[in-house]
Design a protein around this motif. Structure first.
Motif, mmCIF file in Angstrom:
data_model
loop_
_atom_site.group_PDB
_atom_site.id
_atom_site.type_symbol
_atom_site.label_atom_id
_atom_site.label_comp_id
_atom_site.label_asym_id
_atom_site.label_seq_id
_atom_site.Cartn_x
_atom_site.Cartn_y
_atom_site.Cartn_z
ATOM 1 N N ASP A 77 -5.569 3.523 -1.474
ATOM 2 C CA ASP A 77 -4.762 2.920 -2.531
ATOM 3 C C ASP A 77 -5.408 1.632 -3.025
ATOM 4 O OD1 ASP A 77 -2.764 4.884 -2.328
ATOM 5 O OD2 ASP A 77 -1.758 3.793 -0.705
ATOM 6 N N GLU A 78 -5.003 1.193 -4.214
ATOM 7 C CA GLU A 78 -5.447 -0.071 -4.787
ATOM 8 C C GLU A 78 -4.243 -0.953 -5.088
ATOM 9 O OE1 GLU A 78 -9.532 1.533 -7.020
ATOM 10 O OE2 GLU A 78 -7.757 1.018 -8.210
ATOM 11 N N VAL A 79 -4.429 -2.244 -4.900
ATOM 12 C CA VAL A 79 -3.395 -3.233 -5.192
ATOM 13 C C VAL A 79 -4.006 -4.289 -6.107
ATOM 14 C CG1 VAL A 79 -1.841 -4.969 -4.231
ATOM 15 C CG2 VAL A 79 -2.274 -2.843 -2.958
ATOM 16 N N ILE A 80 -3.405 -4.489 -7.264
ATOM 17 C CA ILE A 80 -3.936 -5.442 -8.237
ATOM 18 C C ILE A 80 -3.333 -6.817 -7.997
ATOM 19 C CG2 ILE A 80 -4.101 -6.029 -10.684
ATOM 20 C CD1 ILE A 80 -4.035 -3.047 -11.303
ATOM 21 N N THR A 81 -4.204 -7.810 -7.852
ATOM 22 C CA THR A 81 -3.765 -9.181 -7.614
ATOM 23 C C THR A 81 -4.803 -10.137 -8.194
ATOM 24 O OG1 THR A 81 -2.877 -10.679 -5.923
ATOM 25 C CG2 THR A 81 -4.817 -9.355 -5.307
ATOM 26 N N ALA A 98 -5.918 -0.678 2.184
ATOM 27 C CA ALA A 98 -6.014 -0.533 0.732
ATOM 28 C C ALA A 98 -7.105 -1.458 0.184
ATOM 29 C CB ALA A 98 -4.681 -0.842 0.077
ATOM 30 N N THR A 99 -7.424 -1.293 -1.091
ATOM 31 C CA THR A 99 -8.467 -2.081 -1.747
ATOM 32 C C THR A 99 -7.855 -3.087 -2.709
ATOM 33 O OG1 THR A 99 -10.037 -0.246 -1.624
ATOM 34 C CG2 THR A 99 -10.506 -1.985 -3.224
ATOM 35 N N PRO A 100 -8.146 -4.399 -2.549
ATOM 36 C CA PRO A 100 -7.705 -5.383 -3.534
ATOM 37 C C PRO A 100 -8.517 -5.242 -4.815
ATOM 38 C CG PRO A 100 -8.364 -6.406 -1.439
ATOM 39 C CD PRO A 100 -8.875 -5.005 -1.431
ATOM 40 N N VAL A 101 -7.841 -5.284 -5.945
ATOM 41 C CA VAL A 101 -8.487 -5.265 -7.262
ATOM 42 C C VAL A 101 -8.062 -6.547 -7.973
ATOM 43 C CG1 VAL A 101 -8.641 -4.090 -9.484
ATOM 44 C CG2 VAL A 101 -8.522 -2.748 -7.358
ATOM 45 N N PHE A 102 -9.040 -7.342 -8.398
ATOM 46 C CA PHE A 102 -8.743 -8.655 -8.961
ATOM 47 C C PHE A 102 -8.744 -8.662 -10.483
ATOM 48 C CE2 PHE A 102 -10.993 -9.945 -4.906
ATOM 49 C CZ PHE A 102 -9.828 -10.291 -4.233
ATOM 50 N N ARG A 124 -5.565 5.293 -8.571
ATOM 51 C CA ARG A 124 -5.359 4.879 -7.180
ATOM 52 C C ARG A 124 -4.445 3.664 -7.061
ATOM 53 N NH1 ARG A 124 -11.190 3.957 -4.793
ATOM 54 N NH2 ARG A 124 -9.946 3.486 -2.929
ATOM 55 N N THR A 125 -4.109 3.038 -8.186
ATOM 56 C CA THR A 125 -3.265 1.846 -8.142
ATOM 57 C C THR A 125 -1.861 2.198 -7.663
ATOM 58 O OG1 THR A 125 -4.489 0.915 -10.013
ATOM 59 C CG2 THR A 125 -2.388 -0.114 -9.450
ATOM 60 N N LYS A 126 -1.361 1.425 -6.714
ATOM 61 C CA LYS A 126 -0.026 1.677 -6.180
ATOM 62 C C LYS A 126 0.919 0.499 -6.352
ATOM 63 C CE LYS A 126 2.045 4.452 -2.610
ATOM 64 N NZ LYS A 126 1.716 5.421 -1.535
ATOM 65 N N VAL A 127 0.372 -0.718 -6.311
ATOM 66 C CA VAL A 127 1.217 -1.909 -6.338
ATOM 67 C C VAL A 127 0.575 -2.980 -7.207
ATOM 68 C CG1 VAL A 127 2.138 -3.819 -4.936
ATOM 69 C CG2 VAL A 127 2.235 -1.480 -4.059
ATOM 70 N N LEU A 128 1.416 -3.709 -7.947
ATOM 71 C CA LEU A 128 1.014 -4.931 -8.636
ATOM 72 C C LEU A 128 1.522 -6.092 -7.786
ATOM 73 C CD1 LEU A 128 2.011 -4.029 -12.317
ATOM 74 C CD2 LEU A 128 -0.132 -3.538 -11.110
ATOM 75 N N LEU A 155 5.242 -6.210 -5.886
ATOM 76 C CA LEU A 155 5.462 -7.086 -4.739
ATOM 77 C C LEU A 155 5.157 -8.506 -5.178
ATOM 78 C CD1 LEU A 155 5.706 -8.066 -1.799
ATOM 79 C CD2 LEU A 155 3.417 -7.115 -1.381
ATOM 80 N N GLU A 156 6.146 -9.374 -5.158
ATOM 81 C CA GLU A 156 5.959 -10.780 -5.533
ATOM 82 C C GLU A 156 5.524 -11.587 -4.309
ATOM 83 O OE1 GLU A 156 9.147 -12.506 -8.175
ATOM 84 O OE2 GLU A 156 10.144 -10.629 -7.596
#
Length: 373
Positions: A77-81, A98-102, A124-128, A155-156
């Motif tokens: 999964d990917e998480v955008i932050t 998971a993989t952080p995506v900046f 693959r993005t699952k969470v912002l 997720l804040e």
């Protein structure tokens, strides 16, 4: 006497009787783990935010990690932050596999540039994961639209934004789930480590309670899913219960200190020189840290040391530039605003019990240094 960026001792002396009474309450309770103090704080912190569920954990990093796991995030999964954050934000993502995506941040307020998020979304993005940085909220409406369009969770990261609001809504109430830290320096800080996860979803809360206690439903019963030992400590919970009713007064003091900085330094600001914190439209800033910006930041810090004034840098090394995250493949220059900020931002002393005379000392010394540069 050195003027520190943060100091808990004045606050402790002011609140000492109540804090020691809180400790005594726990020690006399007969229950030191997941007792009435944790359950009481969970109920009160959820009520403050108008949400149904709060799960206390041992620190803010695990609050993020367990929240991601409860959302089903894992390998692949990917998480955008953002990279302009404390490393624990990214470590929590990495800890799930998971993989952080900046995406980059905005020049004006250092917050996530939400206009860049859509292009970062993949299958693959699952969470912002927006980071409410330095005491104010990321622009949440564009993220909510994207999450709805793409079936994503939000997720804040509220570690730096206790009590901050956007268009009247509290940080932590604008996504699916929110993580908080109660590290001592925070707006609502414990006298040790602590964290919590907020949500209105009872199923997520049930999963979180299992995850924080080895993956068990009850003490020493069957492990339902491999979990962790991430409980909020009873002593810290009772201390937080004592401090929570004071949170709004802490916020008022922080805003008053920020106002005095603006009044004392505002006439020295301008392009290519000193920049003071900007409040984004709709935001109510809580000034977890008071982050200024100047292209000659390092000189300013060195000169203020001669006045026995400590400043801090948040953050001198963007996460994507750290050797521990080289595997992510972000080359120098890939997040230009984040990288510029790392060379220019610095934090002035900020805590609710900062004495006015010490703040005046900071303002006077910084004015002197700026006029000599």
């Amino acid at each position: 006497m050195t003027t520190r960026v943060w100091d808990y001792l004045p606050e402790y002396r002011e609140e000492k009787a109540d804090l020691l009474a809180a400790v005594e309450t726990v020690l006399e309770s007969g229950q030191l783990i997941l007792g009435r103090s944790v359950h009481g704080f969970e109920a009160e912190f959820a009520q403050y935010h108008g949400l149904a569920q709060c799960v206390g954990v041992d620190n803010g990093t695990n609050a993020l990690k367990l929240a991601l796991q409860a959302l089903g995030v894992g390998p692949g999964d990917e998480v955008i932050t953002v990279s302009n954050t404390a490393a624990p934000t990214v470590l929590a993502i990495d800890g799930t596999g998971a993989t952080p995506v900046f995406v980059d941040v905005r020049e004006e307020d250092f917050l996530m540039d939400t206009e860049q998020v859509a292009a970062a979304i993949t299958p693959r993005t699952k969470v912002l994961l927006p980071v409410h940085l330095y005491g104010q909220c990321v622009d949440m409406e564009p993220l909510r639209r994207l999450a709805s369009e793409h079936g994503l969770a939000i997720l804040e990261d509220c570690a730096q934004a206790h009590g901050a609001r956007q268009n009247g809504r509290l940080a932590g109430t604008m996504g699916d789930i929110a993580a908080f830290s109660f590290y001592p320096t925070k707006v609502l800080g414990a006298y040790g480590d602590g964290g919590a996860v907020l949500t209105d979803d009872p199923d997520l809360a049930k999963d979180l309670r299992q995850l924080r206690y080895y993956g068990m439903d009850k003490v020493y019963y069957v492990v339902r899913t491999p979990g962790h030992n991430c409980r909020l400590d009873e002593l810290q919970a009772e201390i937080l219960r004592t401090k929570l009713p004071r949170l709004d007064s802490y916020l008022s003091r922080r805003r008053e200190i920020a106002r005095r900085y603006q009044e004392g330094l505002g006439d020295l600001t301008g392009p290519g020189g000193l920049l003071l914190p900007a409040v984004a439209p709709g935001n109510e800033h809580v000034y977890y840290v008071y982050v200024a910006r100047h292209p000659r930041r390092d000189e300013i810090i060195d000169r203020l040391k001669q006045h026995d004034i400590e400043l801090n840098i948040s953050y001198p090394w963007p996460v994507h530039t750290m050797s521990g995250f080289a595997k992510l493949g972000y080359a120098p220059g890939s997040l230009p605003v984040t990288e510029r900020l790392a060379d220019e931002v610095f934090s002035l002393p900020m805590y609710p019990s900062l004495p006015p005379d010490l703040q005046d000392k900071v303002i006077s010394a910084l004015r002197e240094v700026l006029t000599e540069l």
